[in-house]
Enzyme design. Structure first.
Site, mmCIF file in Angstrom:
data_model
loop_
_atom_site.group_PDB
_atom_site.id
_atom_site.type_symbol
_atom_site.label_atom_id
_atom_site.label_comp_id
_atom_site.label_asym_id
_atom_site.label_seq_id
_atom_site.Cartn_x
_atom_site.Cartn_y
_atom_site.Cartn_z
ATOM 1 N N CYS A 131 0.959 -1.141 0.010
ATOM 2 C CA CYS A 131 0.000 0.234 0.073
ATOM 3 C C CYS A 131 0.869 1.167 0.091
ATOM 4 C CB CYS A 131 -0.880 -0.022 1.068
ATOM 5 S SG CYS A 131 -2.121 1.535 1.038
ATOM 6 N N CYS A 132 1.940 1.063 0.799
ATOM 7 C CA CYS A 132 2.902 2.470 0.946
ATOM 8 C C CYS A 132 3.384 2.477 -0.322
ATOM 9 C CB CYS A 132 3.792 2.332 2.018
ATOM 10 S SG CYS A 132 3.251 2.491 3.852
ATOM 11 N N CYS A 215 -0.735 8.884 7.431
ATOM 12 C CA CYS A 215 -2.116 8.551 7.023
ATOM 13 C C CYS A 215 -3.034 8.243 8.326
ATOM 14 C CB CYS A 215 -2.125 7.266 6.111
ATOM 15 S SG CYS A 215 -1.347 7.541 4.322
ATOM 16 N N CYS A 218 -3.188 4.683 9.885
ATOM 17 C CA CYS A 218 -1.933 4.260 9.988
ATOM 18 C C CYS A 218 -1.109 4.859 11.167
ATOM 19 C CB CYS A 218 -0.946 4.012 8.979
ATOM 20 S SG CYS A 218 -1.918 2.989 7.735
ATOM 21 N N CYS A 243 8.129 3.543 5.166
ATOM 22 C CA CYS A 243 7.295 3.495 4.122
ATOM 23 C C CYS A 243 8.030 3.002 2.846
ATOM 24 C CB CYS A 243 6.306 4.567 3.822
ATOM 25 S SG CYS A 243 7.061 6.130 3.479
HETATM 26 FE FE1 SF4 Z 1 -1.466 2.885 3.060
HETATM 27 FE FE2 SF4 Z 1 -1.156 3.464 5.702
HETATM 28 FE FE3 SF4 Z 1 1.020 3.426 4.157
HETATM 29 FE FE4 SF4 Z 1 -0.788 5.308 3.932
HETATM 30 S S1 SF4 Z 1 0.611 4.972 5.684
HETATM 31 S S2 SF4 Z 1 0.201 4.497 2.300
HETATM 32 S S3 SF4 Z 1 -2.614 4.043 4.133
HETATM 33 S S4 SF4 Z 1 -0.122 1.544 4.587
#
Ligand code: SF4
Length: 267
Positions: A131-132, A215, A218, A243
């Site tokens: 996701c990151c 985010c 998170c 990330c």
């Molecule tokens: Fe995805 Fe969480 Fe990374 Fe944001 S911090 S990009 S929502 S995993």
């Protein structure tokens, strides 16, 4: 040709030159380091990267005082807290600047969510890193392709992975462009002193116990005295508190999942 002109305007440092500069500027004030960056690279080829935490706000403020038309960019993952969006608007008004905002690739994001759901980051570390990667790292890489140098608010005392950063270094994860970390040797207290002394807008979630803000799903507040980044991805056991924007992150499975995802989005 425009391309030729842009290419001619590029400034590229080699390892020896970057090493010399990192030694020369290691005990310089952040403003001097930023001034070096803004005077060395063409205006279109150097930019401030900020997620609007205190560190990023401090370097934005310093850079703006040196060059009011400095480029400032951020990556909007689509999952930021509402307070971050409100702060972006405040920053635009306060400084009279355009904040260049970059987004994930629509097709990549749709594929990711269809396959794994919108909150897939809670499932495992590899899923979170995927996701990151889609929401943060890949948009960042596209921005950095157009730059010779980027300026960040990283500090050595934030996390072990950042303990060796230099104020001026080559970013070999991003094509060898220059990465400038003017606050490398500052503490959190010094950053807050700068914010208060200069009336810099700051993120309202700090007043609710947050110490590191990313985010919304998170990030959570931390107890006083806890490491600031412990509020990031708090559910993970031994996951990297990164990330992938500022260092290559490797965990088993992540690379495979990403390859599958990216492969499918190329169809
Ligand atoms: Fe995805 Fe969480 Fe990374 Fe944001 S911090 S990009 S929502 S995993």
């Amino acid at each position: 040709m425009v391309l030729a002109t842009a290419e001619e305007a590029r400034i590229v440092l080699d390892d020896w030159e970057a090493g010399e500069l990192s030694v020369e500027y290691d005990d310089h004030e952040p403003q001097e380091v930023i001034e070096w960056a803004l005077n060395t690279f063409a205006r279109e080829r150097v930019a401030i990267c900020t997620s609007f935490q205190t560190d990023g706000m401090a370097i934005l403020d310093m850079a703006w005082r040196i060059r009011p038309d400095v480029r400032v960019f951020t990556v909007d993952t689509g999952r930021l807290p509402q307070e971050t969006y409100e702060l972006i608007d405040r920053v635009r008004q306060h400084y009279g600047i355009e904040v260049e905002t970059y987004f994930p690739d629509t097709h990549e994001l749709q594929t990711l969510v269809r396959r794994h759901g919108v909150n897939m980051f809670y499932q495992s570390v590899p899923m979170r890193l995927t996701c990151c990667d889609v929401r943060k790292v890949r948009p960042l890489v596209k921005v950095l392709h157009g730059l010779d140098a980027w300026v960040t608010g990283l500090r050595r005392d934030q996390w072990a992975t950042r303990s060796n950063i230099r104020k001026i270094e080559l970013d070999h994860d991003h094509g060898g462009i220059v990465k400038v970390n003017p606050l490398a040797d500052w503490t959190d207290e010094e950053v807050w002193d700068y914010i208060r002394d200069n009336g810099v807008p700051y993120h309202p979630l700090y007043d609710q116990g947050y110490q590191s803000i990313g985010c919304a799903p998170c990030t959570r507040p931390v107890e006083p005295g806890a490491n600031a980044r412990s509020g990031r991805w708090w559910w993970e056991k031994n996951g990297p508190k990164e990330c992938g924007m500022h260092c290559a992150v490797e965990t088993g499975g992540f690379e495979h999942e990403l390859e599958v995802l990216v492969g499918s989005t190329r169809q």
